[in-house]
Design a protein around this motif. Structure first.
Motif, PDB file in Angstrom:
ATOM      1  N   THR A 178     -12.352  -2.905  -8.329  1.00  0.00           N
ATOM      2  CA  THR A 178     -11.791  -2.773  -6.983  1.00  0.00           C
ATOM      3  C   THR A 178     -10.810  -3.894  -6.693  1.00  0.00           C
ATOM      4  O   THR A 178      -9.737  -3.669  -6.118  1.00  0.00           O
ATOM      5  CB  THR A 178     -12.913  -2.774  -5.925  1.00  0.00           C
ATOM      6  OG1 THR A 178     -13.828  -1.723  -6.182  1.00  0.00           O
ATOM      7  CG2 THR A 178     -12.338  -2.588  -4.534  1.00  0.00           C
ATOM      8  N   ILE A 179     -11.167  -5.125  -7.087  1.00  0.00           N
ATOM      9  CA  ILE A 179     -10.292  -6.281  -6.838  1.00  0.00           C
ATOM     10  C   ILE A 179      -8.939  -6.085  -7.517  1.00  0.00           C
ATOM     11  O   ILE A 179      -7.885  -6.354  -6.926  1.00  0.00           O
ATOM     12  CB  ILE A 179     -10.975  -7.580  -7.316  1.00  0.00           C
ATOM     13  CG1 ILE A 179     -12.213  -7.877  -6.446  1.00  0.00           C
ATOM     14  CG2 ILE A 179     -10.002  -8.761  -7.263  1.00  0.00           C
ATOM     15  CD1 ILE A 179     -13.074  -9.003  -6.958  1.00  0.00           C
ATOM     16  N   VAL A 180      -8.974  -5.606  -8.771  1.00  0.00           N
ATOM     17  CA  VAL A 180      -7.725  -5.334  -9.491  1.00  0.00           C
ATOM     18  C   VAL A 180      -6.889  -4.309  -8.727  1.00  0.00           C
ATOM     19  O   VAL A 180      -5.670  -4.457  -8.566  1.00  0.00           O
ATOM     20  CB  VAL A 180      -8.022  -4.827 -10.921  1.00  0.00           C
ATOM     21  CG1 VAL A 180      -6.744  -4.354 -11.602  1.00  0.00           C
ATOM     22  CG2 VAL A 180      -8.695  -5.916 -11.747  1.00  0.00           C
ATOM     23  N   TRP A 181      -7.541  -3.272  -8.233  1.00  0.00           N
ATOM     24  CA  TRP A 181      -6.842  -2.223  -7.485  1.00  0.00           C
ATOM     25  C   TRP A 181      -6.289  -2.760  -6.165  1.00  0.00           C
ATOM     26  O   TRP A 181      -5.131  -2.484  -5.805  1.00  0.00           O
ATOM     27  CB  TRP A 181      -7.792  -1.057  -7.230  1.00  0.00           C
ATOM     28  CG  TRP A 181      -7.166   0.040  -6.429  1.00  0.00           C
ATOM     29  CD1 TRP A 181      -6.356   1.038  -6.888  1.00  0.00           C
ATOM     30  CD2 TRP A 181      -7.281   0.243  -5.015  1.00  0.00           C
ATOM     31  NE1 TRP A 181      -5.960   1.850  -5.844  1.00  0.00           N
ATOM     32  CE2 TRP A 181      -6.518   1.377  -4.696  1.00  0.00           C
ATOM     33  CE3 TRP A 181      -7.959  -0.438  -4.004  1.00  0.00           C
ATOM     34  CZ2 TRP A 181      -6.409   1.852  -3.389  1.00  0.00           C
ATOM     35  CZ3 TRP A 181      -7.851   0.032  -2.694  1.00  0.00           C
ATOM     36  CH2 TRP A 181      -7.082   1.179  -2.399  1.00  0.00           C
ATOM     37  N   LEU A 182      -7.080  -3.550  -5.438  1.00  0.00           N
ATOM     38  CA  LEU A 182      -6.642  -4.080  -4.145  1.00  0.00           C
ATOM     39  C   LEU A 182      -5.388  -4.944  -4.271  1.00  0.00           C
ATOM     40  O   LEU A 182      -4.520  -4.933  -3.387  1.00  0.00           O
ATOM     41  CB  LEU A 182      -7.765  -4.908  -3.505  1.00  0.00           C
ATOM     42  CG  LEU A 182      -8.957  -4.141  -2.922  1.00  0.00           C
ATOM     43  CD1 LEU A 182     -10.087  -5.103  -2.561  1.00  0.00           C
ATOM     44  CD2 LEU A 182      -8.543  -3.328  -1.689  1.00  0.00           C
ATOM     45  N   LYS A 183      -5.278  -5.675  -5.373  1.00  0.00           N
ATOM     46  CA  LYS A 183      -4.151  -6.592  -5.548  1.00  0.00           C
ATOM     47  C   LYS A 183      -2.827  -5.873  -5.755  1.00  0.00           C
ATOM     48  O   LYS A 183      -1.766  -6.510  -5.756  1.00  0.00           O
ATOM     49  CB  LYS A 183      -4.437  -7.545  -6.710  1.00  0.00           C
ATOM     50  CG  LYS A 183      -5.474  -8.619  -6.362  1.00  0.00           C
ATOM     51  CD  LYS A 183      -5.682  -9.593  -7.507  1.00  0.00           C
ATOM     52  CE  LYS A 183      -6.647 -10.704  -7.100  1.00  0.00           C
ATOM     53  NZ  LYS A 183      -6.895 -11.671  -8.192  1.00  0.00           N
ATOM     54  N   LYS A 184      -2.865  -4.573  -5.890  1.00  0.00           N
ATOM     55  CA  LYS A 184      -1.618  -3.804  -5.927  1.00  0.00           C
ATOM     56  C   LYS A 184      -1.008  -3.685  -4.529  1.00  0.00           C
ATOM     57  O   LYS A 184       0.185  -3.406  -4.393  1.00  0.00           O
ATOM     58  CB  LYS A 184      -1.868  -2.399  -6.484  1.00  0.00           C
ATOM     59  CG  LYS A 184      -2.300  -2.361  -7.935  1.00  0.00           C
ATOM     60  CD  LYS A 184      -2.159  -0.965  -8.524  1.00  0.00           C
ATOM     61  CE  LYS A 184      -3.001   0.049  -7.796  1.00  0.00           C
ATOM     62  NZ  LYS A 184      -2.911   1.403  -8.423  1.00  0.00           N
ATOM     63  N   TYR A 185      -1.857  -3.886  -3.509  1.00  0.00           N
ATOM     64  CA  TYR A 185      -1.418  -3.650  -2.141  1.00  0.00           C
ATOM     65  C   TYR A 185      -1.400  -4.905  -1.278  1.00  0.00           C
ATOM     66  O   TYR A 185      -0.588  -5.011  -0.365  1.00  0.00           O
ATOM     67  CB  TYR A 185      -2.335  -2.601  -1.483  1.00  0.00           C
ATOM     68  CG  TYR A 185      -2.267  -1.252  -2.151  1.00  0.00           C
ATOM     69  CD1 TYR A 185      -1.273  -0.337  -1.814  1.00  0.00           C
ATOM     70  CD2 TYR A 185      -3.166  -0.891  -3.151  1.00  0.00           C
ATOM     71  CE1 TYR A 185      -1.205   0.906  -2.425  1.00  0.00           C
ATOM     72  CE2 TYR A 185      -3.104   0.348  -3.774  1.00  0.00           C
ATOM     73  CZ  TYR A 185      -2.111   1.243  -3.414  1.00  0.00           C
ATOM     74  OH  TYR A 185      -2.029   2.474  -4.029  1.00  0.00           O
ATOM     75  N   ILE A 186      -2.331  -5.843  -1.531  1.00  0.00           N
ATOM     76  CA  ILE A 186      -2.444  -7.054  -0.725  1.00  0.00           C
ATOM     77  C   ILE A 186      -2.603  -8.268  -1.636  1.00  0.00           C
ATOM     78  O   ILE A 186      -2.984  -8.142  -2.799  1.00  0.00           O
ATOM     79  CB  ILE A 186      -3.636  -6.969   0.258  1.00  0.00           C
ATOM     80  CG1 ILE A 186      -4.939  -6.691  -0.486  1.00  0.00           C
ATOM     81  CG2 ILE A 186      -3.374  -5.892   1.316  1.00  0.00           C
ATOM     82  CD1 ILE A 186      -6.162  -6.624   0.420  1.00  0.00           C
ATOM     83  N   GLU A 187      -2.354  -9.455  -1.104  1.00  0.00           N
ATOM     84  CA  GLU A 187      -2.337 -10.660  -1.931  1.00  0.00           C
ATOM     85  C   GLU A 187      -3.724 -11.113  -2.391  1.00  0.00           C
ATOM     86  O   GLU A 187      -3.916 -11.509  -3.530  1.00  0.00           O
ATOM     87  CB  GLU A 187      -1.664 -11.802  -1.164  1.00  0.00           C
ATOM     88  CG  GLU A 187      -0.170 -11.589  -0.954  1.00  0.00           C
ATOM     89  CD  GLU A 187       0.441 -12.704  -0.118  1.00  0.00           C
ATOM     90  OE1 GLU A 187      -0.316 -13.593   0.343  1.00  0.00           O
ATOM     91  OE2 GLU A 187       1.667 -12.692   0.070  1.00  0.00           O
ATOM     92  N   LEU A 188      -4.678 -11.114  -1.473  1.00  0.00           N
ATOM     93  CA  LEU A 188      -6.031 -11.619  -1.779  1.00  0.00           C
ATOM     94  C   LEU A 188      -5.964 -13.020  -2.403  1.00  0.00           C
ATOM     95  O   LEU A 188      -6.597 -13.294  -3.415  1.00  0.00           O
ATOM     96  CB  LEU A 188      -6.767 -10.670  -2.744  1.00  0.00           C
ATOM     97  CG  LEU A 188      -7.446  -9.443  -2.164  1.00  0.00           C
ATOM     98  CD1 LEU A 188      -8.231  -8.710  -3.245  1.00  0.00           C
ATOM     99  CD2 LEU A 188      -8.360  -9.789  -0.997  1.00  0.00           C
TER     100      LEU A 188
END
Length: 400
Positions: A56-66
């Motif tokens: 999920t973290i890998v996927w989220l970083k496509k959209y937001i910086e985190l």
């Protein structure tokens, strides 16, 4: 990153956290939670567990910086506990206004729903009650306002109407919303029309409408042969206007349901009502006859309405489709487990209710990729298939 009208609309949200101690962007937390709810997470623990998974973290970083990783469960809870609900609601309705083009005569049902799990009897805390507006043609939520109890719908509806751009639409509300100031606001400020139900709330007006249709039946202007022979649109000329008749027959669930819609613009005699109700144009009646297959049981009931519209076809469409907002409420209960939500502190329950409506819109908006899948099925696919998740986000957050 951060592209799309959702990010534009919610970037204006006020962050109430203490400056200097903030490690996670507010918009990042909002995006994480919306994505998690789309993927079938219904409570805060599930949301955090989903967001913390490596894939999920890998996927989220496509959209937001985190830039500081995934926020903790307590951080997510604190953010939505202190987030100003009214501002959050306004940002949501602003986003919907920017992405949904309402058609002329589109229907906008308004109704309330109680989140029963938010009640706390030991502290005498009442369950939150959310009043929502729906776009009938798109089946999407346009806006919502939170109240502390159902009786406050009367004050919540004008607040909700202030958030909506519904020019040339038809607003439908049940009996509780049949208030003179609400009708005036719909016509004069929203530049829309209304169809309002009568059920014990406006006794004098309801009595007048009921007696009008009783007189038409007694004088044989309305008769069984006439109604039986017309399954399509039909109009009868009256002294001062038209009486429109529209009939439908539906069969299913072991019964045959016949609905006959009557709408009359012959209301010159309603002098006081026309003075009291802005742009009052017609009065309506629905007669429902239900025949239970295999039995001798038949039930007949009538209900009454009034509105600022002129055509019986619009009246029938408005009343028949008001149930769509009830369908949305059912989905929130069954699919999103809204009534099981035990979030009670601060603003957290109201904000979670809005997040679920955002997710509802996002999943409902898919009419091409998996059009035959249920709401639950689409959410499960989004959980398991990152490409479908991308499709939903592109559809709702970027393309819109």
């Amino acid at each position: 990153m951060y592209t799309g009208k959702l990010f534009d609309s919610f970037s204006y949200l006020q962050d109430n956290r203490q400056e200097g101690k903030v490690q996670h962007k507010l918009i990042d937390i909002i995006f994480i939670v919306i994505s998690a709810v789309i993927c079938g997470c219904n409570d805060w623990k599930e949301i955090h567990m989903w967001a913390s998974a490596e894939t999920t973290i890998v996927w989220l970083k496509k959209y937001i910086e985190l830039r500081n990783g995934v926020p903790s469960l307590s951080t997510i809870g604190r953010v939505f506990n202190t987030l100003d609900t009214k501002h959050f609601q306004k940002c949501f309705s602003s986003w919907m206004t920017s992405v949904i083009d309402l058609e002329d005569n589109d229907l906008v049902p308004i109704d309330g729903k109680t989140s029963r799990g938010s009640q706390e009897k030991t502290n005498d805390k009442k369950a939150i009650h959310v009043v929502s507006a729906l776009c009938n043609s798109k089946h999407l939520v346009l806006g919502q306002v939170k109240t502390d109890e159902k009786s406050n719908e009367i004050t919540a509806i004008p607040e909700l109407l202030d958030m909506l751009y519904i020019k040339n639409c038809i607003v439908t509300i049940d009996a509780m919303g049949a208030q003179k100031k609400i009708a005036e606001k719909i016509v004069n400020e929203n530049k829309a029309d209304y169809v309002l139900a009568l059920k014990g709330n406006q006794e004098t007006l309801e009595k007048e409408v009921k007696e009008y249709y009783e007189d038409l039946e007694k004088s044989k202007v309305i008769n069984k042969t006439l109604v039986k022979n017309h399954l399509d649109l039909h109009e009868i000329k009256t002294v001062n206007g038209n009486l429109g008749i529209f009939k439908t027959i539906e069969k299913g669930h072991g019964r045959i349901e016949k609905r006959t819609y009557y709408y009359s613009t012959d209301i010159d005699w309603m002098v006081n009502a026309k003075l009291d109700w802005t742009k009052l144009t017609g009065i309506g009646m629905i007669k429902r006859e239900i025949e239970y297959i295999g039995t001798d049981k038949i039930t007949v009931e009538s209900s009454f309405y009034f509105g600022s519209i002129k055509e019986v076809k619009d009246f029938a469409r408005a009343v028949r489709n008001h149930w769509r907002i009830e369908s949305m409420h059912w989905n929130l209960d069954v699919t999103f487990r809204d009534d099981e939500n035990r979030s009670r502190k601060g603003n957290i329950a109201a904000n979670l209710a809005l997040l679920k409506r955002i997710a509802f819109n996002s999943v409902k908006n898919d009419t091409k990729k998996h059009p035959k899948q249920s709401m639950k099925g689409k959410r499960f696919i989004a959980l398991m298939d990152a490409k479908y998740r991308d499709y939903l986000l592109d559809l709702n957050f970027k393309e819109r």
